[in-house]
Design an enzyme around this catalytic site. Structure first.
Site, PDB file in Angstrom:
ATOM      1  N   LYS A  47       0.822  -1.196   0.000  1.00 52.73           N
ATOM      2  CA  LYS A  47       0.000   0.000   0.000  1.00 52.73           C
ATOM      3  C   LYS A  47       0.862   1.253   0.000  1.00 52.73           C
ATOM      4  O   LYS A  47       0.387   2.350  -0.255  1.00 52.73           O
ATOM      5  CB  LYS A  47      -0.869   0.029   1.278  1.00 52.73           C
ATOM      6  CG  LYS A  47      -1.763  -1.153   1.466  1.00 52.73           C
ATOM      7  CD  LYS A  47      -2.349  -1.123   2.893  1.00 52.73           C
ATOM      8  CE  LYS A  47      -2.928  -2.474   3.225  1.00 52.73           C
ATOM      9  NZ  LYS A  47      -3.252  -2.556   4.658  1.00 52.73           N
ATOM     10  N   GLY A  48       2.160   1.071   0.275  1.00 53.54           N
ATOM     11  CA  GLY A  48       3.045   2.214   0.502  1.00 53.54           C
ATOM     12  C   GLY A  48       3.123   3.200  -0.648  1.00 53.54           C
ATOM     13  O   GLY A  48       3.318   4.391  -0.439  1.00 53.54           O
ATOM     14  N   GLU A 103       7.475   2.691  -6.392  1.00 52.43           N
ATOM     15  CA  GLU A 103       7.653   2.214  -5.011  1.00 52.43           C
ATOM     16  C   GLU A 103       7.796   3.382  -4.044  1.00 52.43           C
ATOM     17  O   GLU A 103       8.138   4.494  -4.442  1.00 52.43           O
ATOM     18  CB  GLU A 103       8.920   1.350  -4.929  1.00 52.43           C
ATOM     19  CG  GLU A 103       8.668  -0.131  -4.696  1.00 52.43           C
ATOM     20  CD  GLU A 103       8.085  -0.474  -3.334  1.00 52.43           C
ATOM     21  OE1 GLU A 103       7.432   0.374  -2.693  1.00 52.43           O
ATOM     22  OE2 GLU A 103       8.277  -1.618  -2.900  1.00 52.43           O
ATOM     23  N   ASP A 107      14.941  -0.307   0.608  1.00 50.69           N
ATOM     24  CA  ASP A 107      15.726  -0.438   1.838  1.00 50.69           C
ATOM     25  C   ASP A 107      16.865  -1.414   1.555  1.00 50.69           C
ATOM     26  O   ASP A 107      17.909  -1.035   1.051  1.00 50.69           O
ATOM     27  CB  ASP A 107      14.784  -0.921   2.938  1.00 50.69           C
ATOM     28  CG  ASP A 107      15.428  -1.002   4.307  1.00 50.69           C
ATOM     29  OD1 ASP A 107      16.592  -0.635   4.439  1.00 50.69           O
ATOM     30  OD2 ASP A 107      14.756  -1.453   5.257  1.00 50.69           O
ATOM     31  N   LYS A 135      17.519   3.952   0.697  1.00 51.18           N
ATOM     32  CA  LYS A 135      18.503   3.949   1.794  1.00 51.18           C
ATOM     33  C   LYS A 135      19.750   3.259   1.279  1.00 51.18           C
ATOM     34  O   LYS A 135      19.884   2.045   1.424  1.00 51.18           O
ATOM     35  CB  LYS A 135      17.948   3.157   2.985  1.00 51.18           C
ATOM     36  CG  LYS A 135      16.718   3.752   3.644  1.00 51.18           C
ATOM     37  CD  LYS A 135      16.304   2.861   4.807  1.00 51.18           C
ATOM     38  CE  LYS A 135      15.079   3.340   5.502  1.00 51.18           C
ATOM     39  NZ  LYS A 135      14.578   2.370   6.501  1.00 51.18           N
ATOM     40  N   PHE A 156      14.286   4.305  10.353  1.00 53.72           N
ATOM     41  CA  PHE A 156      12.941   3.880   9.961  1.00 53.72           C
ATOM     42  C   PHE A 156      12.048   5.117   9.816  1.00 53.72           C
ATOM     43  O   PHE A 156      11.875   5.892  10.750  1.00 53.72           O
ATOM     44  CB  PHE A 156      12.352   2.928  11.005  1.00 53.72           C
ATOM     45  CG  PHE A 156      11.075   2.292  10.539  1.00 53.72           C
ATOM     46  CD1 PHE A 156      11.096   1.192   9.682  1.00 53.72           C
ATOM     47  CD2 PHE A 156       9.844   2.807  10.935  1.00 53.72           C
ATOM     48  CE1 PHE A 156       9.918   0.620   9.235  1.00 53.72           C
ATOM     49  CE2 PHE A 156       8.660   2.238  10.491  1.00 53.72           C
ATOM     50  CZ  PHE A 156       8.700   1.141   9.636  1.00 53.72           C
ATOM     51  N   ASP A 163       4.103   3.260   6.469  1.00 50.72           N
ATOM     52  CA  ASP A 163       3.416   3.049   7.747  1.00 50.72           C
ATOM     53  C   ASP A 163       4.324   2.503   8.828  1.00 50.72           C
ATOM     54  O   ASP A 163       5.410   2.000   8.571  1.00 50.72           O
ATOM     55  CB  ASP A 163       2.279   2.033   7.557  1.00 50.72           C
ATOM     56  CG  ASP A 163       2.809   0.599   7.434  1.00 50.72           C
ATOM     57  OD1 ASP A 163       3.718   0.382   6.608  1.00 50.72           O
ATOM     58  OD2 ASP A 163       2.339  -0.285   8.176  1.00 50.72           O
ATOM     59  N   ARG A 169       0.430   6.562   7.450  1.00 49.94           N
ATOM     60  CA  ARG A 169       0.462   6.629   5.984  1.00 49.94           C
ATOM     61  C   ARG A 169      -0.094   7.951   5.470  1.00 49.94           C
ATOM     62  O   ARG A 169       0.247   8.409   4.393  1.00 49.94           O
ATOM     63  CB  ARG A 169      -0.387   5.509   5.366  1.00 49.94           C
ATOM     64  CG  ARG A 169       0.142   4.106   5.582  1.00 49.94           C
ATOM     65  CD  ARG A 169      -0.602   3.150   4.653  1.00 49.94           C
ATOM     66  NE  ARG A 169      -0.462   1.753   5.033  1.00 49.94           N
ATOM     67  CZ  ARG A 169       0.548   0.961   4.669  1.00 49.94           C
ATOM     68  NH1 ARG A 169       1.531   1.439   3.940  1.00 49.94           N
ATOM     69  NH2 ARG A 169       0.581  -0.295   5.039  1.00 49.94           N
TER      70      ARG A 169
HETATM   71  P1  5GP Z   1      13.424  -3.918   1.150  1.00 50.05           P
HETATM   72  O1  5GP Z   1      13.025  -5.239   0.605  1.00 50.05           O
HETATM   73  O2  5GP Z   1      14.047  -2.991   0.117  1.00 50.05           O
HETATM   74  O3  5GP Z   1      14.296  -4.064   2.344  1.00 50.05           O
HETATM   75  O4  5GP Z   1      12.150  -3.231   1.780  1.00 50.05           O
HETATM   76  C1  5GP Z   1      11.136  -2.774   1.028  1.00 50.05           C
HETATM   77  C2  5GP Z   1       9.889  -2.590   1.844  1.00 50.05           C
HETATM   78  O5  5GP Z   1      10.171  -2.543   3.250  1.00 50.05           O
HETATM   79  C3  5GP Z   1       9.235  -1.281   1.508  1.00 50.05           C
HETATM   80  O6  5GP Z   1       8.341  -1.411   0.444  1.00 50.05           O
HETATM   81  C4  5GP Z   1       8.548  -0.933   2.806  1.00 50.05           C
HETATM   82  O7  5GP Z   1       7.297  -1.553   2.856  1.00 50.05           O
HETATM   83  C5  5GP Z   1       9.411  -1.534   3.877  1.00 50.05           C
HETATM   84  N1  5GP Z   1      10.334  -0.553   4.487  1.00 50.05           N
HETATM   85  C6  5GP Z   1      11.670  -0.493   4.357  1.00 50.05           C
HETATM   86  N2  5GP Z   1      12.183   0.539   5.038  1.00 50.05           N
HETATM   87  C7  5GP Z   1      11.138   1.165   5.602  1.00 50.05           C
HETATM   88  C8  5GP Z   1      11.029   2.344   6.443  1.00 50.05           C
HETATM   89  O8  5GP Z   1      11.980   3.056   6.794  1.00 50.05           O
HETATM   90  N3  5GP Z   1       9.768   2.672   6.818  1.00 50.05           N
HETATM   91  C9  5GP Z   1       8.670   1.956   6.473  1.00 50.05           C
HETATM   92  N4  5GP Z   1       7.497   2.386   6.914  1.00 50.05           N
HETATM   93  N5  5GP Z   1       8.742   0.850   5.691  1.00 50.05           N
HETATM   94  C10 5GP Z   1       9.959   0.466   5.260  1.00 50.05           C
END
Ligand code: 5GP
Length: 183
Positions: A47-48, A103, A107, A135, A156, A163, A169
């Protein structure tokens, strides 16, 4: 909007509403230019990415289509699991389509790395990525992200679609969540 109800939960603002909207306009102009005379299918990740998608799509002055996927990579915590599950798939076939994944945040990169290969394997003509936040210090896999709103530290963050436990959100800015909220 002031969002005074969360003032005590936000340690600092990473991107203000004005900064976000200005950056969205720049990204939209770049996308419109790069996809000139090409097909354009925006795939938002629920949903992000809802806020990014809504603002970005309205700032792109041309025909485009939107579709949505929902994947899970986080539980209700704050760490990536690396295990990706499709919760909602695309509505339509993407064979030969020019896909731009929209997206909220990259992260570790694990989710997008998986998603990009997944969409490529369905026969899309091209698959590129646009993310509002990245990041760089947290990257575990190298994902080729074509459009980035802002590079941020590994804290974070919440707001503008992002969220913590389904809340925050609706903030129109992005901020670092204070540790007392989740520890
Ligand atoms: P990745 O697979 O790149 O580690 O993470 C992607 C997903 O993790 C993002 O779509 C999001 O849902 C969540 N995520 C990663 N970092 C953050 C953050 O700092 N805050 C929030 N709310 N969600 C995050």
């Amino acid at each position: 909007m002031e969002h005074g109800h969360v003032a005590a939960d936000i340690e600092r603002v990473v991107a203000s509403a004005d900064q976000i909207q200005a950056r969205i306009k720049e990204l939209a102009a770049q996308v419109a230019k790069d996809y000139k005379d090409r097909d354009l299918l925006l795939v938002g990740v629920l949903k992000g990415a809802v806020m990014v998608m809504a603002d970005l799509a309205r700032a792109i002055d041309r025909h485009l289509e939107m579709d949505w996927m929902a994947v899970s990579s986080h539980g209700s915590g704050t760490k990536s699991s690396g295990v990706v599950r499709i919760l909602k798939d695309l509505d339509r076939d993407i064979t030969n389509r020019e896909v731009l994944i929209v997206e909220d945040i990259v992260d570790t990169g694990l989710t997008l790395d998986w998603l990009k290969s997944n969409l490529e394997s369905r026969g899309a003509k091209s698959v590129e990525i646009l993310t509002m936040l990245r990041k760089p210090e947290a990257a575990k896999v190298k994902v080729d992200v074509k459009y980035v709103g802002f590079d941020i530290p590994t804290d974070f963050v919440v707001g503008y679609g992002l969220d913590f436990d389904e809340k925050y959100r609706n903030l129109d800015f992005i901020g670092v969540l204070a540790k007392h909220v989740y520890s």
